[in-house]
Write a protein that holds these residues in place. Structure first.
Motif, PDB file in Angstrom:
ATOM      1  N   PHE A 190      -0.490   7.031  14.438  1.00 42.19           N
ATOM      2  CA  PHE A 190       0.072   7.156  12.897  1.00 42.19           C
ATOM      3  C   PHE A 190      -1.127   6.766  11.886  1.00 42.19           C
ATOM      4  CE2 PHE A 190       4.369   7.224  14.655  1.00 42.19           C
ATOM      5  CZ  PHE A 190       4.683   8.257  14.554  1.00 42.19           C
ATOM      6  N   TRP A 191      -1.687   5.666  12.089  1.00 43.74           N
ATOM      7  CA  TRP A 191      -2.800   5.042  11.255  1.00 43.74           C
ATOM      8  C   TRP A 191      -3.837   5.944  10.875  1.00 43.74           C
ATOM      9  CZ3 TRP A 191      -4.194   0.850   8.148  1.00 43.74           C
ATOM     10  CH2 TRP A 191      -5.387   0.856   7.816  1.00 43.74           C
ATOM     11  N   LEU A 192      -4.584   6.529  11.960  1.00 46.41           N
ATOM     12  CA  LEU A 192      -5.738   7.461  12.126  1.00 46.41           C
ATOM     13  C   LEU A 192      -5.279   8.813  11.213  1.00 46.41           C
ATOM     14  CD1 LEU A 192      -7.084   7.348  15.640  1.00 46.41           C
ATOM     15  CD2 LEU A 192      -7.821   6.310  13.488  1.00 46.41           C
ATOM     16  N   VAL A 193      -4.126   9.144  11.616  1.00 46.92           N
ATOM     17  CA  VAL A 193      -3.676  10.570  10.863  1.00 46.92           C
ATOM     18  C   VAL A 193      -3.588  10.107   9.314  1.00 46.92           C
ATOM     19  CG1 VAL A 193      -1.882  12.056  10.749  1.00 46.92           C
ATOM     20  CG2 VAL A 193      -2.466  11.449  12.896  1.00 46.92           C
ATOM     21  N   SER A 194      -2.811   9.145   8.980  1.00 48.78           N
ATOM     22  CA  SER A 194      -2.498   8.833   7.528  1.00 48.78           C
ATOM     23  C   SER A 194      -4.142   8.562   6.886  1.00 48.78           C
ATOM     24  CB  SER A 194      -1.830   7.720   7.260  1.00 48.78           C
ATOM     25  OG  SER A 194      -2.418   6.262   8.035  1.00 48.78           O
ATOM     26  N   ARG A 195      -4.926   7.895   7.393  1.00 49.46           N
ATOM     27  CA  ARG A 195      -6.261   7.584   6.786  1.00 49.46           C
ATOM     28  C   ARG A 195      -7.182   8.984   6.990  1.00 49.46           C
ATOM     29  NH1 ARG A 195      -4.498   3.457   4.624  1.00 49.46           N
ATOM     30  NH2 ARG A 195      -2.564   3.990   5.532  1.00 49.46           N
ATOM     31  N   SER A 196      -7.049   9.894   7.782  1.00 44.71           N
ATOM     32  CA  SER A 196      -7.773  11.090   7.817  1.00 44.71           C
ATOM     33  C   SER A 196      -7.208  11.848   6.816  1.00 44.71           C
ATOM     34  CB  SER A 196      -7.533  11.824   9.047  1.00 44.71           C
ATOM     35  OG  SER A 196      -7.929  11.242  10.280  1.00 44.71           O
ATOM     36  N   ILE A 197      -5.784  11.719   6.321  1.00 44.91           N
ATOM     37  CA  ILE A 197      -5.394  12.591   5.320  1.00 44.91           C
ATOM     38  C   ILE A 197      -6.059  12.337   3.750  1.00 44.91           C
ATOM     39  CG2 ILE A 197      -3.314  13.099   4.012  1.00 44.91           C
ATOM     40  CD1 ILE A 197      -1.636  13.290   6.451  1.00 44.91           C
ATOM     41  N   ILE A 198      -6.005  10.962   3.791  1.00 45.42           N
ATOM     42  CA  ILE A 198      -6.641  10.376   2.574  1.00 45.42           C
ATOM     43  C   ILE A 198      -8.010  10.646   2.419  1.00 45.42           C
ATOM     44  CG2 ILE A 198      -7.121   8.066   1.428  1.00 45.42           C
ATOM     45  CD1 ILE A 198      -4.663   7.385   1.340  1.00 45.42           C
TER      46      ILE A 198
ATOM     47  N   LEU B  16       3.526   8.440   6.943  1.00 49.51           N
ATOM     48  CA  LEU B  16       2.922   8.109   7.847  1.00 49.51           C
ATOM     49  C   LEU B  16       2.531   6.735   7.977  1.00 49.51           C
ATOM     50  CD1 LEU B  16       0.521  11.409   8.395  1.00 49.51           C
ATOM     51  CD2 LEU B  16       2.538  10.721   9.706  1.00 49.51           C
ATOM     52  N   GLY B  17       2.106   6.038   6.690  1.00 51.31           N
ATOM     53  CA  GLY B  17       1.931   4.451   6.796  1.00 51.31           C
ATOM     54  C   GLY B  17       3.233   3.973   7.309  1.00 51.31           C
ATOM     55  N   PHE B  18       4.495   4.266   6.933  1.00 45.44           N
ATOM     56  CA  PHE B  18       5.541   3.579   7.085  1.00 45.44           C
ATOM     57  C   PHE B  18       6.007   3.536   8.592  1.00 45.44           C
ATOM     58  CE2 PHE B  18      10.211   4.318   7.918  1.00 45.44           C
ATOM     59  CZ  PHE B  18      10.735   2.856   7.589  1.00 45.44           C
TER      60      PHE B  18
ATOM     61  N   THR C 116       0.912  -1.076  -0.018  1.00 49.17           N
ATOM     62  CA  THR C 116       0.001   0.123  -0.005  1.00 49.17           C
ATOM     63  C   THR C 116       0.898   1.118   0.138  1.00 49.17           C
ATOM     64  OG1 THR C 116      -1.837  -1.220   1.391  1.00 49.17           O
ATOM     65  CG2 THR C 116      -1.842   1.098   1.238  1.00 49.17           C
ATOM     66  N   ILE C 117       1.880   1.297   0.826  1.00 48.50           N
ATOM     67  CA  ILE C 117       2.900   2.651   0.826  1.00 48.50           C
ATOM     68  C   ILE C 117       3.412   2.575  -0.340  1.00 48.50           C
ATOM     69  CG2 ILE C 117       5.029   3.292   1.800  1.00 48.50           C
ATOM     70  CD1 ILE C 117       4.209   1.840   4.380  1.00 48.50           C
TER      71      ILE C 117
END
Length: 620
Positions: free
Chosen positions: A87-95, A61-63, A25-26
């Motif tokens: 980190f997961w929540l921040v990365s998913r929020s950005i997407i 952030l996914g890494f 995914t990254i």
């Protein structure tokens, strides 16, 4: 209903599976960044830059999420799991927010290089800030994971929010796909909405499965990662459509534009060719070896050649022998200066620009020359015309003008001599007669008997004779002031100044030194007449109360000004042919190779400025 059934399945080694799916995914998100950032080169779109930066930050952030996942080397504590889920929540929020912004169908616009790098820098700084916050100050973020209990209420609430955002985004993309299928012209962001609809839907499904697992070995985590991977693939497919397909569409449009430009260029060349062929001026183009590569019919006619006889031949056949070397050197220097055009032969006296006809006859040319580079070679283009008739006409005009100037100077000289002669005759002859008549009348007054009887008549005759003598002296002075011959120019101007002030009641000031005005008779007379005519004009037209005459002299020239405070002179009056006074002054100054200027500063008063060159013997 399926949670209990699915929870029964466990992944024996969950870490490699999670790491593999997250790594793929990254890599896809990083590829989205590369495609969005580089597809347009230096000309980027605002949407492309925002998408690129968003997916780069998501990949970073996914890494960080992957390396802090529970079970990774060095990360096994509950606090590490909290960091990983943060980190997961921040990365998913950005997407989620990026896709929602794209689904809102914003107006797109170009963005400069500086602006695009500014967005990239801002995104990277924000990502660094989140990394520092989660790594160093994890307590500042509400807990996302509790040992033995799994995900917290805060984590589940965030997941529900992401599910809602992704569901809304999917609905918007679905409506877009229906609208743009029926109206392609309405799509200003060239994005395939169907893959993004699928991506948002699968992102929502992945959040559902990520919200219901309790342990990292739960199969729900694998299912969530699978949906996330499929979503990433769909996003990549859509981004390839917007950022790779569109440039090729631009290339196709560019090809069409190039074809249209080629056709327009062809028509322009035909139009230019017709203009050159029909021009009445001669046009010749030569290469850097001075060989003719283009000539129009007018050029061939002017030089007396056939058009085909000129092409390919040296330009020297059109230049007289004595000018060829100088002409070649001149053209070379012209090309080296970098000046792209230059005018030559605009005066008929410039015999350098001389052409030679096929018959050997030489004739004057007025021409403009330009040069340009093409494929590393320099070419010169000359546009010219035969000015033989103009040269002859100008020579005649110059000759006539010289004769008129000579005639004017001669007439002025004759006039002055005639005035001098008449003034001398009046003063010496008629003046003497009137003086003798008055003396005789004085003798009669001594006879008492005769004087008593004719006292009134004798007195009247005496007054008439006195008036006649005064008038005679004034006329003689106007014709030729004796002060000019007896005392010089300075004394004559002083007398003129006093007489002018007394006669016209206008204050007149003379600023000069007697040594400045020691000149020959011709110049003295001319200057006196100029000052006299100027004062006459002041008295007649200026309505002035003050006049100033000022002289300045050096070894090279004499400069004097006559200025009044009257009503001034109009611009059109300065050039009237009926202004004989000004014309006479100009002619006198021209005969002495001087300069003459009349002005009316701010429409108040008149200023006459005159400069006369002085010869060495006069300066001495």
């Amino acid at each position: 209903m399926n949670q209990d059934w699915l929870s029964a399945f466990r992944i024996p080694e969950p870490l490699p599976v999670h790491t593999l799916l997250e790594t793929v995914t990254i890599i896809i998100f990083a590829s989205v960044f590369i495609v969005c950032w580089n597809a347009f080169g230096e000309i980027r779109k605002k949407s492309s830059v925002i998408l690129a930066v968003a997916f780069l930050c998501t990949a970073i952030l996914g890494f960080l999420h992957a390396i802090t996942f529970q079970g990774m080397p060095g990360f096994s504590s509950p606090e590490d799991m909290h960091k990983s889920l943060s980190f997961w929540l921040v990365s998913r929020s950005i997407i989620a927010t990026t896709l929602l912004g794209l689904a809102l169908d914003p107006e797109d616009s170009p963005i400069t290089q500086l602006q695009s790098y500014g967005v990239l820098l801002a995104g990277l700084l924000a990502t660094c800030a989140w990394g520092i916050l989660i790594f160093i100050f994890p307590d500042w973020i509400p807990l996302t994971f509790l040992p033995g209990k799994g995900q917290t209420v805060f984590k589940l609430g965030c997941e529900l929010g992401l599910i809602a955002i992704n569901t809304l985004t999917a609905l918007l993309f679905y409506r877009h796909s229906l609208r743009f299928q029926s109206d392609k012209s309405a799509e200003h962001l060239h994005i395939e909405r169907t893959p993004l609809f699928l991506a948002s839907s699968m992102m929502a499904m992945s959040e559902v499965y990520f919200s219901i697992y309790a342990e990292t070995s739960d199969v729900n985590v694998v299912i969530g990662h699978a949906f996330q991977l499929f979503s990433a693939i769909a996003i990549y497919r859509s981004m390839v459509a917007v950022n790779i397909h569109t440039p090729y569409a631009h290339l196709a449009a560019t090809s069409v534009n190039l074809a249209q430009s080629a056709e327009e260029l062809k028509l322009e060349r035909q139009r230019l060719s017709r203009m050159i062929d029909t021009a009445i001026d001669g046009i010749i183009t030569v290469d850097d070896h001075q060989n003719i590569i283009l000539a129009n019919p007018a050029a061939a006619l002017i030089f007396g050649y056939e058009l085909d006889d000129l092409i390919g031949r040296s330009l020297n056949i059109l230049i007289p022998d004595r000018h060829r070397h100088a002409h070649r050197k001149h053209v070379h220097q012209f090309g080296e200066t970098g000046i792209t055009r230059r005018k030559m032969g605009t005066h008929f006296e410039d015999f350098y620009v001389t052409g030679c006809r096929a018959s050997g006859e030489e004739f004057p040319i007025e021409a403009s020359i330009a040069h340009q580079f093409e494929n590393g070679h320099r070419f010169y283009t000359v546009i010219f015309r035969d000015i033989t008739d103009r040269k002859v006409a100008k020579e005649k005009m110059a000759k006539y003008h010289e004769q008129l100037s000579q005639l004017s100077a001669t007439l002025q000289s004759i006039r002055e001599e005639e005035r001098k002669h008449i003034a001398r005759e009046l003063h010496d002859d008629l003046g003497q007669l009137l003086a003798a008549l008055r003396m005789d009348l004085s003798l009669l007054q001594r006879d008492a008997m005769f004087a008593d009887k004719n006292k009134q008549t004798i007195h009247s005759m005496d007054q008439l004779i006195l008036t006649a003598i005064t008038t005679l002296r004034r006329i003689a002075t106007d014709l030729r002031p004796r002060a000019l011959d007896e005392g010089g120019l300075f004394f004559a101007l002083q007398t003129l100044q006093k007489d002018f002030s007394q006669r016209h009641k206008i204050d007149c000031e003379l600023i000069a030194d007697e040594t400045q005005l020691i000149l020959d008779d011709v110049r003295s007379t001319a200057i006196y007449r100029i000052v006299q005519e100027s004062l006459t004009n002041v008295a007649r037209h200026a309505d002035a109360s003050y006049v100033q005459i000022e002289f300045q002299r050096n070894n090279e020239q004499l400069r004097f000004t006559i200025a009044d405070n009257g009503k001034g002179i109009d611009e059109q009056d300065m050039s009237k042919s009926q202004s004989f006074g000004l014309v006479g002054m100009r002619e006198r100054i021209k005969a002495m190779n001087g300069e003459f200027c009349v002005s009316s500063p701010a429409g108040e008063g008149t200023v006459i400025e005159i400069q006369l060159p002085l010869q060495a013997k006069q300066s001495a």
